[in-house]
Design a protein around this motif. Structure first.
Motif, mmCIF file in Angstrom:
data_model
loop_
_atom_site.group_PDB
_atom_site.id
_atom_site.type_symbol
_atom_site.label_atom_id
_atom_site.label_comp_id
_atom_site.label_asym_id
_atom_site.label_seq_id
_atom_site.Cartn_x
_atom_site.Cartn_y
_atom_site.Cartn_z
ATOM 1 N N GLN A 185 -15.573 -1.297 -17.084
ATOM 2 C CA GLN A 185 -15.688 0.019 -16.460
ATOM 3 C C GLN A 185 -15.957 -0.101 -14.965
ATOM 4 O OE1 GLN A 185 -17.600 3.310 -18.231
ATOM 5 N NE2 GLN A 185 -17.569 2.471 -20.298
ATOM 6 N N ILE A 238 -12.432 6.850 -20.292
ATOM 7 C CA ILE A 238 -13.578 6.218 -20.948
ATOM 8 C C ILE A 238 -13.196 5.730 -22.342
ATOM 9 C CG2 ILE A 238 -15.878 6.612 -21.894
ATOM 10 C CD1 ILE A 238 -15.772 6.332 -18.856
ATOM 11 N N PRO A 264 -21.141 3.306 -14.428
ATOM 12 C CA PRO A 264 -20.633 2.394 -15.469
ATOM 13 C C PRO A 264 -21.691 2.049 -16.510
ATOM 14 C CG PRO A 264 -19.925 1.661 -13.303
ATOM 15 C CD PRO A 264 -20.918 2.762 -13.069
ATOM 16 N N LEU A 313 -10.999 2.590 -22.020
ATOM 17 C CA LEU A 313 -11.780 1.413 -21.670
ATOM 18 C C LEU A 313 -12.622 0.936 -22.839
ATOM 19 C CD1 LEU A 313 -12.909 2.527 -18.094
ATOM 20 C CD2 LEU A 313 -11.156 0.827 -18.655
#
Length: 385
Positions: free
Chosen positions: A326, A310, A111, A313
């Motif tokens: 994340q 990704i 993350p 997010l």
């Protein structure tokens, strides 16, 4: 930018090289240590479930302090130290402890690494995809080399390979630099709960959870599956190599796809190909070329899906919420979903007798994920940067 590209790519290479070793060969290593498929499923569930705690705790610390690089380096070192315990421990609980602690710290890295990388490249999907493909190369190199070494020596070589790869990962993190964060991002740590409990995030989260559950038979027993089908020992590396090259190919065109298609449409495509992949793997794996075709779909079920996630997010959470957002996603989807998938696969595998049933359940899980993904509100394409 060139120095940043090299250092970030190097870290992704070694991080996913760990994947390239663990995913295909951890079950083989445990089987060599004398564990049954049911127990292997339990151990891998414990190993995966440890992702639920670590990423979130470290992400809260990283968001509050802005010290993502400190978390990355500490996680890499402690993962290396905990994995090294496998040289000495024997038995169910000692091995379960070593694997859980290793996973607890190793999964805390990604993350922060994703946030740092996207911040450094100014959230450019094109540049990110080019850096991320080095992770795919790391996965490929590790899986092929590990397969050959394990074939020549024994599955016990798994421990030495992990030792070398994790030491290299820690070394790579020492070369990284902490990107500058704005004063506002360090001060304005807004509440994340309204983002987490939104309907949009709920549908996205559940679809991802079901997808990870569907990976259970593949992540847990793929090497043993090929062995039971009388494939040569090097076949594991070759099939994983096919999947990685397909994944690299999708990374090269992701920048273009993000310009013209919404994240929702790309997500549904990924889930659809995942269902097809598991159906083929469970029913036609005796044919090498058909199984190779199924492995090509890894480009969608993992490569594109990961990048879509990704980007989602990045769009859904505010700048100062990225680490926590994340981490919560990884902890829930990969931790809970992965643990459930491994545990269920272990129940139905039955030393290979229930392989087809396990992959059928994986297919159903991916299909149900499509249904949930359809409820995600349609959004615009990723902005060109």
């Amino acid at each position: 930018m060139s120095s940043l590209f090299v250092k970030s790519s190097n870290t992704y290479f070694w991080y996913f090289a760990v994947h390239g070793l663990v995913i295909p060969f951890l079950a083989l290593f445990l089987n060599y240590r004398g564990f049954s498929s049911l127990v292997i499923g339990e151990l891998l569930a414990i190993y995966t479930a440890s992702r639920i705690i670590g990423p979130t705790v470290w992400a809260i610390f990283a968001d509050k302090t802005g010290k993502q690089l400190f978390v990355i380096r500490l996680g890499a070192f402690l993962a290396f130290a905990c994995f090294s315990l496998l040289f000495w421990v024997q038995g169910y609980w000692p091995i379960a402890f070593a694997l859980a602690m290793f996973s607890l710290f190793w999964t805390a890295i990604l993350p922060q690494l994703e946030v740092m990388t996207n911040r450094a490249v100014k959230r450019s999907p094109k540049i990110y995809a080019r850096i991320r493909l080095w992770g795919s190369l790391g996965f490929f190199v590790a899986s092929v080399v590990a397969g050959e070494i394990i074939d020549v020596f024994s599955p016990e070589a798994f421990t030495w390979l992990g030792f070398i790869i994790l030491l290299s990962l820690w070394g790579a993190t020492l070369l990284l630099k902490q990107p500058r964060a704005s004063i506002q991002s360090l001060v304005n740590n807004s509440s994340i709960f309204n983002k987490i409990f939104s309907k949009t995030f709920f549908w996205f989260f559940i679809s991802g959870l079901l997808l990870q559950i569907s990976f259970g038979p593949f992540y847990t027993f793929f090497a043993l599956y090929l062995r039971d089908l009388d494939y040569p020992s090097y076949a594991v590396g070759l099939f994983l190599g096919v999947s990685v090259f397909a994944e690299i190919g999708i990374f090269l065109i992701l920048g273009t796809l993000f310009k013209y298609f919404s994240l929702k449409s790309l997500l549904i495509v990924n889930l659809g190909f995942s269902a097809i992949r598991w159906f083929i793997t469970g029913n036609f794996a005796e044919s090498a070329w058909i199984l190779g075709l199924a492995q090509c779909l890894h480009a969608f079920s993992f490569g594109m899906y990961h990048s879509v996630s990704i980007q989602y997010l990045q769009q859904h959470f505010n700048h100062n919420q990225q680490n926590r957002g994340q981490a919560i996603y990884i902890a829930g989807v990969y931790g809970i979903g992965g643990a459930i998938g491994a545990f269920v696969a272990g129940i139905y595998w039955q030393e290979g007798v229930g392989a087809q049933t396990a992959y059928e359940l994986a297919t159903y899980s991916a299909i149900i994920a499509i249904v949930f993904a359809c409820f995600i509100p349609s959004k615009s394409t990723v902005k060109k940067r």
